[in-house]
Design a protein around this motif. Structure first.
Motif, PDB file in Angstrom:
ATOM      1  N   SER A   3       0.829  -1.207   0.000  1.00  0.00           N
ATOM      2  CA  SER A   3       0.000   0.000   0.000  1.00  0.00           C
ATOM      3  C   SER A   3       0.868   1.263   0.000  1.00  0.00           C
ATOM      4  O   SER A   3       0.555   2.246  -0.688  1.00  0.00           O
ATOM      5  CB  SER A   3      -0.962  -0.003   1.180  1.00  0.00           C
ATOM      6  OG  SER A   3      -0.254  -0.092   2.398  1.00  0.00           O
ATOM      7  N   MET A   4       1.965   1.241   0.743  1.00  0.00           N
ATOM      8  CA  MET A   4       2.863   2.390   0.771  1.00  0.00           C
ATOM      9  C   MET A   4       3.530   2.598  -0.589  1.00  0.00           C
ATOM     10  O   MET A   4       3.618   3.715  -1.090  1.00  0.00           O
ATOM     11  CB  MET A   4       3.930   2.219   1.857  1.00  0.00           C
ATOM     12  CG  MET A   4       4.897   3.372   1.904  1.00  0.00           C
ATOM     13  SD  MET A   4       4.110   4.942   2.263  1.00  0.00           S
ATOM     14  CE  MET A   4       4.205   4.940   4.014  1.00  0.00           C
ATOM     15  N   ARG A   5       3.974   1.514  -1.183  1.00  0.00           N
ATOM     16  CA  ARG A   5       4.612   1.627  -2.493  1.00  0.00           C
ATOM     17  C   ARG A   5       3.607   2.052  -3.567  1.00  0.00           C
ATOM     18  O   ARG A   5       3.972   2.670  -4.560  1.00  0.00           O
ATOM     19  CB  ARG A   5       5.292   0.314  -2.878  1.00  0.00           C
ATOM     20  CG  ARG A   5       6.557   0.050  -2.074  1.00  0.00           C
ATOM     21  CD  ARG A   5       7.779   0.014  -2.977  1.00  0.00           C
ATOM     22  NE  ARG A   5       8.983  -0.120  -2.206  1.00  0.00           N
ATOM     23  CZ  ARG A   5       9.704  -1.230  -2.108  1.00  0.00           C
ATOM     24  NH1 ARG A   5       9.310  -2.335  -2.715  1.00  0.00           N
ATOM     25  NH2 ARG A   5      10.806  -1.249  -1.410  1.00  0.00           N
ATOM     26  N   HIS A   6       2.338   1.695  -3.382  1.00  0.00           N
ATOM     27  CA  HIS A   6       1.310   2.125  -4.335  1.00  0.00           C
ATOM     28  C   HIS A   6       1.246   3.660  -4.355  1.00  0.00           C
ATOM     29  O   HIS A   6       1.222   4.266  -5.426  1.00  0.00           O
ATOM     30  CB  HIS A   6      -0.056   1.529  -3.965  1.00  0.00           C
ATOM     31  CG  HIS A   6      -1.130   1.860  -4.952  1.00  0.00           C
ATOM     32  ND1 HIS A   6      -1.171   1.319  -6.216  1.00  0.00           N
ATOM     33  CD2 HIS A   6      -2.196   2.694  -4.856  1.00  0.00           C
ATOM     34  CE1 HIS A   6      -2.230   1.803  -6.859  1.00  0.00           C
ATOM     35  NE2 HIS A   6      -2.864   2.638  -6.057  1.00  0.00           N
ATOM     36  N   ILE A   7       1.258   4.256  -3.182  1.00  0.00           N
ATOM     37  CA  ILE A   7       1.237   5.723  -3.096  1.00  0.00           C
ATOM     38  C   ILE A   7       2.519   6.302  -3.694  1.00  0.00           C
ATOM     39  O   ILE A   7       2.472   7.275  -4.452  1.00  0.00           O
ATOM     40  CB  ILE A   7       1.043   6.193  -1.638  1.00  0.00           C
ATOM     41  CG1 ILE A   7      -0.299   5.697  -1.103  1.00  0.00           C
ATOM     42  CG2 ILE A   7       1.177   7.705  -1.523  1.00  0.00           C
ATOM     43  CD1 ILE A   7      -1.514   6.157  -1.901  1.00  0.00           C
ATOM     44  N   GLN A   8       3.663   5.687  -3.386  1.00  0.00           N
ATOM     45  CA  GLN A   8       4.929   6.148  -3.965  1.00  0.00           C
ATOM     46  C   GLN A   8       4.892   6.041  -5.483  1.00  0.00           C
ATOM     47  O   GLN A   8       5.382   6.928  -6.187  1.00  0.00           O
ATOM     48  CB  GLN A   8       6.097   5.328  -3.413  1.00  0.00           C
ATOM     49  CG  GLN A   8       6.387   5.600  -1.964  1.00  0.00           C
ATOM     50  CD  GLN A   8       7.423   4.635  -1.384  1.00  0.00           C
ATOM     51  OE1 GLN A   8       7.501   3.478  -1.774  1.00  0.00           O
ATOM     52  NE2 GLN A   8       8.213   5.143  -0.447  1.00  0.00           N
TER      53      GLN A   8
END
Length: 80
Positions: free
Chosen positions: A37-42
């Motif tokens: 989920s964090m990498r999706h935002i990144q």
């Protein structure tokens, strides 16, 4: 529609920390363990900066595959 000189697969692979060969149309969070989920935002922020576009909330929420990300970019006039 503009064609981008930015290498989409290489950009996505770099953010998700995977080999560019793994960036296929059907790849999603299940197929790419680095797609958290964090990498999706990144990834969204990186794509916005690279292509000078803006993803709205629904686009961020719904673009959960490589094909989905490409589709969003196409709606913004970017051919990747």
């Amino acid at each position: 529609m503009s064609t981008s000189v930015v290498n989409f697969a290489a950009l996505v692979a770099e953010v998700l920390d995977v080999d560019p060969a793994e960036i296929t149309e059907n790849a999603d969070q299940d197929a790419l363990p680095g797609w958290t989920s964090m990498r999706h935002i990144q990834l969204v922020v990186t794509l916005e900066e690279a292509y000078r576009v803006y993803f709205d909330y629904a686009e961020i929420r719904d673009a959960r595959t490589i094909a989905g990300l490409r589709k969003v970019l196409r709606t913004k006039g970017i051919e990747v």
